[in-house]
Design a protein around this motif. Structure first.
Motif, PDB file in Angstrom:
ATOM      1  N   PHE A 283       0.810  -1.215   0.000  1.00 43.72           N
ATOM      2  CA  PHE A 283       0.000   0.000   0.000  1.00 43.72           C
ATOM      3  C   PHE A 283       0.844   1.265   0.000  1.00 43.72           C
ATOM      4  CE2 PHE A 283      -3.156  -2.904   2.134  1.00 43.72           C
ATOM      5  CZ  PHE A 283      -4.009  -2.956   1.050  1.00 43.72           C
ATOM      6  N   PHE A 284       1.980   1.223   0.749  1.00 42.00           N
ATOM      7  CA  PHE A 284       2.715   2.458   0.988  1.00 42.00           C
ATOM      8  C   PHE A 284       4.157   2.389   0.511  1.00 42.00           C
ATOM      9  CE2 PHE A 284      -0.138   1.977   4.820  1.00 42.00           C
ATOM     10  CZ  PHE A 284      -1.138   2.796   4.321  1.00 42.00           C
ATOM     11  N   VAL A 285       4.675   3.546   0.169  1.00 44.21           N
ATOM     12  CA  VAL A 285       6.118   3.764   0.102  1.00 44.21           C
ATOM     13  C   VAL A 285       6.447   4.606   1.332  1.00 44.21           C
ATOM     14  CG1 VAL A 285       8.027   4.839  -1.127  1.00 44.21           C
ATOM     15  CG2 VAL A 285       6.214   3.655  -2.408  1.00 44.21           C
ATOM     16  N   TYR A 286       7.322   4.090   2.172  1.00 44.78           N
ATOM     17  CA  TYR A 286       7.666   4.803   3.403  1.00 44.78           C
ATOM     18  C   TYR A 286       8.865   5.728   3.183  1.00 44.78           C
ATOM     19  CZ  TYR A 286       4.666   1.520   5.952  1.00 44.78           C
ATOM     20  OH  TYR A 286       3.606   0.785   6.417  1.00 44.78           O
ATOM     21  N   GLU A 287       8.934   6.745   4.030  1.00 41.42           N
ATOM     22  CA  GLU A 287      10.151   7.554   4.071  1.00 41.42           C
ATOM     23  C   GLU A 287      11.302   6.620   4.426  1.00 41.42           C
ATOM     24  OE1 GLU A 287      10.498  10.688   3.374  1.00 41.42           O
ATOM     25  OE2 GLU A 287       8.431  11.441   3.351  1.00 41.42           O
ATOM     26  N   SER A 288      12.425   6.757   3.732  1.00 41.20           N
ATOM     27  CA  SER A 288      13.543   5.847   3.958  1.00 41.20           C
ATOM     28  C   SER A 288      14.081   6.027   5.372  1.00 41.20           C
ATOM     29  CB  SER A 288      14.654   6.093   2.944  1.00 41.20           C
ATOM     30  OG  SER A 288      15.150   7.403   3.058  1.00 41.20           O
ATOM     31  N   GLN A 289      14.472   4.908   5.951  1.00 44.68           N
ATOM     32  CA  GLN A 289      15.042   4.923   7.291  1.00 44.68           C
ATOM     33  C   GLN A 289      16.366   4.176   7.269  1.00 44.68           C
ATOM     34  OE1 GLN A 289      12.153   3.153   9.892  1.00 44.68           O
ATOM     35  NE2 GLN A 289      10.829   4.930   9.887  1.00 44.68           N
ATOM     36  N   ALA A 290      17.346   4.694   7.969  1.00 45.01           N
ATOM     37  CA  ALA A 290      18.621   3.993   8.061  1.00 45.01           C
ATOM     38  C   ALA A 290      18.404   2.685   8.796  1.00 45.01           C
ATOM     39  CB  ALA A 290      19.650   4.848   8.795  1.00 45.01           C
ATOM     40  N   ALA A 291      18.911   1.588   8.232  1.00 46.71           N
ATOM     41  CA  ALA A 291      18.654   0.258   8.787  1.00 46.71           C
ATOM     42  C   ALA A 291      19.934  -0.345   9.342  1.00 46.71           C
ATOM     43  CB  ALA A 291      18.092  -0.665   7.697  1.00 46.71           C
ATOM     44  N   ASP A 292      19.834  -0.991  10.523  1.00 48.47           N
ATOM     45  CA  ASP A 292      20.988  -1.678  11.088  1.00 48.47           C
ATOM     46  C   ASP A 292      21.345  -2.871  10.217  1.00 48.47           C
ATOM     47  OD1 ASP A 292      21.724  -0.412  13.685  1.00 48.47           O
ATOM     48  OD2 ASP A 292      19.596  -0.728  14.064  1.00 48.47           O
ATOM     49  N   LEU A 293      22.633  -3.007   9.895  1.00 48.05           N
ATOM     50  CA  LEU A 293      23.096  -4.066   9.011  1.00 48.05           C
ATOM     51  C   LEU A 293      23.899  -5.118   9.757  1.00 48.05           C
ATOM     52  CD1 LEU A 293      24.170  -1.947   5.933  1.00 48.05           C
ATOM     53  CD2 LEU A 293      22.013  -3.115   6.337  1.00 48.05           C
TER      54      LEU A 293
END
Length: 772
Positions: A283-293
């Motif tokens: 449904f959505f495109v979210y604002e990008s968030q920095a993800a722990d890798l």
């Protein structure tokens, strides 16, 4: 509150609290404890007083279990006509017990419908409701129907159900019936006693359920739904900029729609498509968030600093670790292999023997050697104390803290050894690599030496293999943003940013602004922490399957002990959730590419001795090194029993000891582990699909009884807070499974995944819940 206190002290929980006079279902809550009920009572009274209620009061009711129905009538002069029956489609989802998925029309000719209609009409008569519309909410319990409430008005929801009702009945709804009941007796008379069946069309109300969270950038999925053949109406939709959470009640749903079509199959197909869109977070495109890798084998995964939380533990360093006691094949005999001298007169120095390093130290001691644990400067006390559950208490000959210079350190080690001869020195963990190379070279035992300066540095590794013609990461290191700006301008996003000295703080950034913000955050944190040489590494983001290739080497001869592949996928709206680590057949096409590549990396880095665990991505252009860890595979060595079973008798742990202390045994081990495997198994990461405070962990007891169970590690216990798993930090734990029969392993994995999907691993403390 005194007026309801006696009821709340004697009634079985949960109970329902709601305003006595309320427009619809505002404030209706399911309370599971006396304290919850008292708190919500006071909240409701306060809100009614603030809003100017004429006679504020709160209704406390028993909680009825069963299917929930809505029966809509229109009446004139005491003649009641049923215009529609609806049933709520409620299910468990996202850890919520009562998530609304929709509202379906009910066949009025069934025996249950007949009981409901008669019950509600008697209720109308008893209440003296003779004219106009009514909207009865009824629960069909095991003892029969029970009124929840009778609304002396038409069905709400802004009447968005009206087009569907018109189609179902073939021409009328409660709206037309209500008007006729007051002003058009002839039309009222024509309305049938109850809706016609079969219905003239198919359709229902569909509530949209979110399986992800984030800040909404755009809503492309809504436009797709509007194009469905059965779409009639949509409302309650989420707008760009809004924060979306996992749907656990009506408050957190992401909209609703009416679907209707003459063809039942089209409606069925469209609803299936809607549910698929929910599952894939379409449904959505979210604002990008920095993800722990952080990866499963990362050092910080188990040994965080005060600024970094541990995986599988919600509140500190204390993990629950359970090894199966019912598997005789896991209990091997004591193996004592001798060198040319009496091993009781020999000592081995292991630098920072934590995690699997402690397991290797234990193996060395089982062979009769003494072990000196040499700890590098600055290593936290909790790391020194962290040993795998299979080791028990570590009986070191001595524990020595490294001194300010190499000479003083070597003297301290010799003093600790006393009359024993030091025959080997190697690293037990990442932090011990540099010192072990220097010390082993100085005391003239088997060594990788110091010719390659700082070979454990991930930046150095990439530079070296690039010079040797091996595929390497595109990257740049900088202390100022201007140092990396050109790279970020030309490199396709997303990119990885992380401190150049470790994995803590590694993030996947999706834009230049996000990269700049994270760069400055990391530099600031390093400066505050007093890092000697602060710097940030910007790297290309590699797409592909991620592997771990484990080797043990002796005098430049490399032996592959195992190749593992991470089982990663999307879950709970997150793109990189780890589900497990699987062994890879050595005869597979991937293994035949990965193994020569990694051996080339070992030669390029001049790693001739000891254990290594390489992280590598198989990209469309071939393998690319992520990091070469110059120590054994981590994870506390929980995988060791599995590896022994897979190979038919050995693992990287015992072969590491052989590489330093038993040349003959090392020579008998094959260059590459055998194919096919001698058993089946894998490491499984437990994924949470709910949230709340843990009351109990019944799923762990089920897992421990699985036929293939070997090991369970978790930090989750009663009182812990659990959230949806979106990375390794939010996983519930890990399980090692192993069995001679692959069917048993697959069946046990299936059972674990079923428990995850049904939220049966964790039993949560009851939470106050919106019922409507």
């Amino acid at each position: 509150f005194k007026e309801v206190e006696s009821f709340l002290m004697t009634e079985s929980y949960p109970v329902v609290l709601k305003p006595t006079e309320s427009a619809g279902s505002d404030g209706v809550k399911l309370c599971h404890t006396f304290e919850d009920a008292k708190q919500h009572f006071e909240k409701l009274m306060k809100s009614q007083l603030v809003n100017g209620g004429e006679c504020p009061s709160v209704l406390c009711q028993e909680f009825l279990k069963g299917d929930e129905y809505v029966i809509d009538h229109v009446s004139r002069d005491g003649v009641h006509k049923t215009v529609m029956l609806w049933v709520y489609d409620k299910r468990k989802a996202n850890g919520g017990d009562f998530v609304y998925f929709g509202m379906k029309p009910v066949d009025p000719t069934t025996e249950e419908a007949k009981i409901l209609i008669n019950y509600v009409r008697r209720t109308l008569d008893i209440l003296g409701i003779k004219h106009g519309p009514s909207h009865g909410e009824v629960m069909m319990t095991s003892e029969g129907p029970c009124l929840v409430e009778m609304n002396c008005r038409a069905h709400g929801g802004d009447g968005c159900w009206r087009p569907l009702a018109l189609a179902l009945t073939g021409g009328y709804s409660q709206v037309e019936g209500a008007a006729a009941s007051f002003v058009d007796p002839k039309s009222f008379k024509k309305i049938p006693d109850r809706p016609p069946y079969p219905f003239k069309a198919a359709g229902q109300n569909v509530m949209l359920v979110s399986y992800s969270k984030g800040k909404v950038k755009s809503t492309p999925g809504y436009e797709v739904l509007r194009m469905l053949p059965s779409c009639v109406h949509m409302d309650g939709l989420v707008s760009p900029g809004a924060e979306v959470d996992y749907t656990q009640d009506l408050i957190t749903c992401i909209g609703q729609m009416i679907v209707m079509h003459p063809d039942h199959e089209i409606v069925k197909r469209d609803i299936e498509f809607i549910r698929l869109m929910e599952q894939i977070n379409g449904f959505f495109v979210y604002e990008s968030q920095a993800a722990d890798l952080v990866k499963p084998d990362d050092f910080v995964r188990r040994h965080g600093t005060k600024n970094h939380k541990r995986v599988f533990s919600s509140d500190g360093p204390h993990l629950i670790r359970i090894m199966s006691n019912d598997r005789p094949e896991l209990r091997g005999p004591l193996v004592k292999r001798m060198t040319t001298m009496d091993s009781s007169k020999e000592a081995v120095v292991i630098v920072d023997p934590y995690s699997t390093g402690a397991l290797i130290a234990d193996e060395v001691m089982k062979r009769g050697f003494s072990v000196i644990a040499l700890w590098t400067q600055g290593i936290p006390p909790e790391v020194k104390q962290h040993t795998p559950v299979s080791c028990g208490k570590m009986d070191y000959l001595a524990q020595v803290d490294a001194k300010d210079d190499l000479m003083a350190t070597s003297e301290a080690v010799y003093k600790a050894a006393g009359m024993k001869k030091i025959v080997a020195c190697f690293a037990g963990g990442d932090t011990g690599v540099i010192l072990s190379d220097k010390l082993s070279e100085k005391i003239k035992v088997r060594t990788n030496g110091t010719k390659v300066v700082n070979r454990s540095d991930k930046v150095v590794q990439q530079d070296i293999i690039r010079k040797h013609g091996l595929r390497s990461l595109r990257q740049v290191r900088g202390e100022k943003f201007s140092d990396v700006e050109e790279f970020l301008t030309t490199e396709p996003f997303p990119v990885v940013l992380k401190p150049s000295d470790g994995a803590i703080g590694a993030k996947l950034c999706h834009s230049m602004d996000e990269a700049k913000e994270h760069f400055e955050l990391l530099m600031k944190s390093q400066e505050q922490a007093g890092v000697a040489t602060p710097g940030i590494l910007c790297q290309e983001f590699l797409n592909g399957s991620e592997y771990v290739v484990d080797h043990v080497s002796r005098d430049g001869e490399h032996k592959t002990t195992m190749v593992w592949v991470y089982d990663k996928g999307t879950c709970n709206g997150a793109p990189f959730v780890y589900f497990g680590t699987k062994p890879l057949d050595s005869e597979s096409p991937e293994a035949k590419i990965l193994i020569p590549y990694i051996r080339g990396v070992l030669d390029a880095l001049e790693i001739a001795n000891g254990a290594t665990s390489a992280e590598v991505m198989m990209t469309p252009n071939g393998p690319c090194l992520i990091a070469m860890n110059i120590r054994a595979h981590g994870d506390d060595g929980n995988w060791r029993p599995l590896a022994v079973a897979l190979t038919g008798g050995y693992s990287q742990v015992d072969l590491t000891v052989d590489s330093y202390l038993d040349k003959q045994k090392f020579s008998t081990i094959p260059s590459v582990y055998p194919s096919p495997f001698k058993a089946a198994g894998q490491e499984v990461y437990l994924v949470s699909k709910g949230r709340g405070t843990v009351r109990s962990t019944p799923g762990f007891e089920v897992i421990k009884e699985l036929q293939s169970f070997v090991y369970l590690e978790t930090g989750v216990h009663p009182g812990s807070s659990v959230d949806f798993t979106v990375d390794l930090f939010s996983a519930l734990g890990c399980v090692v499974l192993m069995h001679p029969d692959p069917k048993v392993v697959n069946s046990d994995i299936k059972k674990i995944r079923e428990m995850e999907n049904k939220n049966e691993i964790i039993e949560y403390e009851a939470q106050v819940t919106y019922l409507k």
